[in-house]
Design an enzyme around this catalytic site. Sequence first.
Site, PDB file in Angstrom:
ATOM      1  N   ASP A  59       0.883  -1.170   0.000  1.00 33.36           N
ATOM      2  CA  ASP A  59       0.000   0.000   0.000  1.00 33.36           C
ATOM      3  C   ASP A  59       0.918   1.217   0.000  1.00 33.36           C
ATOM      4  O   ASP A  59       1.656   1.449   0.959  1.00 33.36           O
ATOM      5  CB  ASP A  59      -0.887  -0.011   1.247  1.00 33.36           C
ATOM      6  N   ASN A  86       2.685   2.900 -10.603  1.00 37.06           N
ATOM      7  CA  ASN A  86       1.421   2.904 -11.350  1.00 37.06           C
ATOM      8  C   ASN A  86       0.205   3.193 -10.480  1.00 37.06           C
ATOM      9  O   ASN A  86      -0.759   3.796 -10.953  1.00 37.06           O
ATOM     10  CB  ASN A  86       1.242   1.546 -12.046  1.00 37.06           C
ATOM     11  N   TYR A 165      -7.227  15.375  -9.157  1.00 42.43           N
ATOM     12  CA  TYR A 165      -6.487  14.429  -9.999  1.00 42.43           C
ATOM     13  C   TYR A 165      -5.502  15.136 -10.938  1.00 42.43           C
ATOM     14  O   TYR A 165      -4.312  14.775 -10.970  1.00 42.43           O
ATOM     15  CB  TYR A 165      -7.479  13.556 -10.766  1.00 42.43           C
ATOM     16  N   LYS A 169      -1.222  14.887 -10.964  1.00 42.55           N
ATOM     17  CA  LYS A 169      -0.413  14.404 -12.090  1.00 42.55           C
ATOM     18  C   LYS A 169       0.590  15.485 -12.533  1.00 42.55           C
ATOM     19  O   LYS A 169       1.696  15.150 -12.962  1.00 42.55           O
ATOM     20  CB  LYS A 169      -1.320  13.971 -13.246  1.00 42.55           C
ATOM     21  N   THR A 200     -10.759   1.780 -17.738  1.00 39.29           N
ATOM     22  CA  THR A 200     -10.425   1.042 -16.508  1.00 39.29           C
ATOM     23  C   THR A 200     -11.422   1.462 -15.426  1.00 39.29           C
ATOM     24  O   THR A 200     -12.214   2.393 -15.619  1.00 39.29           O
ATOM     25  CB  THR A 200      -8.994   1.370 -16.006  1.00 39.29           C
TER      26      THR A 200
END
Length: 251
Positions: A59, A86, A165, A169, A200
């Site tokens: 984790d 990832n 998000y 990034k 996904t």
Amino acid sequence: MTTIALITGANKGIGFETARHLAATGTTVLVGARDADRGKNAAAALSEAGADARFIPLDVTDADSIARAAADIDAEFGKLDILVNNAGIAGRLDGDGKPSSTALSTLREVFETNVFGIVALTNAVLRLLRRSEAARIVNVSSEVGSFAMTMDEDSPMWPMAAIAYPTSKTALTMVTAMYAKELWNTPIKVNAANPGYCATDLNANTGFRTAAQGAEVVARLATLPADGPTGTLWGYRWGATGADEYGILPW
Ligand SMILES: NC(=O)c1ccc[n+]([C@@H]2O[C@H](COP(=O)([O-])OP(=O)(O)OC[C@H]3O[C@@H](n4cnc5c(N)ncnc54)[C@H](OP(=O)(O)O)[C@@H]3O)[C@@H](O)[C@H]2O)c1
């Protein structure tokens, strides 16, 4: 000597497909997953298809879990050749999802996984990567973190309005650049991957690319030759065709 790759969040999606890609080249893949059943099932599925795949509990938001994983890899292999950061989350959508509706707790949660977890894990295994002849670090980032694309009215990124998000990034891409500079005069290459918009669980399977296509981008950066780039954001370029479909993206 066998190549050893650690992939975080490898129990499904782009991480799982990256493990499949790398295993196909004869690499031993360490299937990082925070849930033991999901991780074991993923490693078993890869092994059934002929891979040397081993589940490793990990984790990325848990310092003890990171330390245990690093110690286990050291004890069993003594080195690490490929680190694929990832694991990532999209985060909650607060209200209408716009910056002014976003709770700080949402930002913190997303940054814990998408940024801080990556720095913590990278630092924990860097000494193992340095023992490899030519280690590769791939941070799975995204075009949604690109300033240039975000501010281009003709870009598919223009309508995006959320902050958690995309800003995670953007931070991750800069983290990538800084590690690349720290490791500039070493054989280690550090790049950020843009898999493109892949179907996904992260996006309720709305992407127009497959996880396997996204993983091709990640696997390519994970297996760069000695004269390959470092410190880039590389991958799928939305809207480009032919020879331009894959390449370096703007910051
Ligand atoms: N899909 C896209 O269009 C797209 C585009 C650009 C970039 N990306 C990036 O690609 C990466 C993979 O995403 P995906 O699309 O394959 O999504 P996904 O199918 O939701 O997979 C995400 C993976 O990350 C794992 N994870 C989340 N939090 C974790 C933690 N704290 N510790 C360890 N593992 C954790 C998940 O584990 P659980 O199964 O336990 O939740 C899962 O294995 C992410 O970094 C994402 O931001 C995706």
